[in-house]
Design a protein around this motif. Structure first.
Motif, PDB file in Angstrom:
ATOM      1  N   MET A 197       1.040  -1.260   0.109  1.00 48.20           N
ATOM      2  CA  MET A 197      -0.029   0.262   0.007  1.00 48.20           C
ATOM      3  C   MET A 197       0.712   1.200  -0.035  1.00 48.20           C
ATOM      4  N   ILE A 204       1.623  -3.924  -8.874  1.00 47.19           N
ATOM      5  CA  ILE A 204       0.770  -3.007  -8.056  1.00 47.19           C
ATOM      6  C   ILE A 204      -0.676  -3.559  -8.380  1.00 47.19           C
ATOM      7  N   HIS A 227       2.400 -11.278 -11.044  1.00 49.63           N
ATOM      8  CA  HIS A 227       3.045 -10.914  -9.644  1.00 49.63           C
ATOM      9  C   HIS A 227       4.190 -11.422  -9.553  1.00 49.63           C
TER      10      HIS A 227
END
Ligand code: HEM
Length: 282
Positions: free
Chosen positions: A112, A184, A218
């Protein structure tokens, strides 16, 4: 042994679940090999950099002793993003190589922070910095051609000095940007698979195949970032690049370094005389 790990879904379908973790070692070795080969090349084979002579009026008399390069906001962004990146790499890959700890929570929190810092960077670079300074332009490509010709021993005009960022930095930025966006975007969806404070867990959001592809993307972008980070840190600590690294701490570089490597017409410094257009120390 492939580059992916597979499993059979409850519906009997063969689906990828993530990358093969041996790719971590491949990425580490690729990064280390790059820096060994590069260091040997620079030490024993590379010639002194040569640039086309700058016109006489660019003597630097009107330049301040310290040339602004990165604003405080840009430096804060860089170091927050770098800290998040290291936490993400270590929390992701240490457990895969045998060090067990509760990594997922630290990982998504750092994720985050990275996401927020990148959002800030996109807005900052688009509206407050010189947006185009980090993208290759025609002169970069012409000069790369000239450097290649000279490397091959052919005679061509000398390349010009760099704008704010040399072509290699611009290409590096483009690759990091793509890998960063990949981790992301997939990472934000993967938050639905774990317990976070943001939304209820929902592992049924996508089919097993889609989840599998997402974990693979990812992971691939993630291991790519291992190599990219090694290369980046290696250049940051090379002796001839230290003035650039120092400018990411202090914000400025010496006039001598600026004039040695950069073309004042291609990287115009803010607030100088003669009504020049305003680029800046972003
Ligand atoms: C340098 C950047 C990153 C790297 C190297 C990285 C790497 C990884 C790896 C290797 C895994 C394990 C996946 C698996 O078991 O197949 C993982 C899981 C995860 N990542 Fe990242 N990641 C990065 C960035 C992010 C970001 C930016 C976010 C969030 C925005 C994020 C969120 C997650 C989540 C939620 C999981 C847990 C998934 C689960 O356990 O089911 N990651 N990451």
């Amino acid at each position: 042994m492939g580059i992916l790990e597979w499993a059979t879904s409850p519906l009997g379908q063969r689906v990828p679940i993530h990358i093969a973790w041996s790719l971590i070692w491949f990425a580490l070795i690729a990064g280390l090999l790059f820096l060994i080969v590069h260091a040997i090349y620079v030490r024993y084979f590379a010639k002194e950099k040569e640039f086309a002579a700058a016109p006489a009026r660019e003597t630097g008399v009107e330049l301040p002793a310290r040339i602004p390069r990165h604003s405080l906001a840009a430096r804060l962004f860089h170091w927050i993003m770098a800290a998040a990146m290291f936490v993400l790499l270590f929390t992701a890959f240490l457990p895969k190589s045998g060090m067990q700890f509760n990594w997922v929570t630290y990982h998504w929190i750092a994720g985050m922070v990275l996401t927020a810092s990148i959002l800030f960077h996109i807005i900052h670079a688009t509206f407050y910095l010189d947006f185009w300074s980090i993208w290759p332009d025609r002169s970069d490509l012409e000069d790369a051609g000239r450097r290649f010709q000279r490397f091959m021993g052919r005679s061509t005009p000398l390349p010009r000095k760099f704008a704010k960022y040399p072509l290699e930095n611009k290409l590096y930025h483009a690759v990091v940007m793509l890998s960063g966006l990949a981790v992301i975007i997939t990472g934000l969806f993967m938050m639905f698979r774990v317990r976070t404070i943001f939304f209820p867990r929902n592992p049924y959001l996508f089919s097993d195949m889609t989840w599998g592809m997402m974990y693979v993307l990812h992971g691939l972008a993630g291991v790519g970032l291992i190599t990219l980070t090694i290369v980046h840190v290696y250049f940051a600590v090379r002796p001839e690049k230290l003035p650039i690294t120092a400018s990411m701490i202090g914000g400025s570089m010496s006039r001598e370094f600026y004039l040695k490597e950069h073309d004042p017409k291609r990287w115009v410094i803010k607030g100088l005389s003669q009504g020049r257009s305003m680029a800046d120390g972003d």
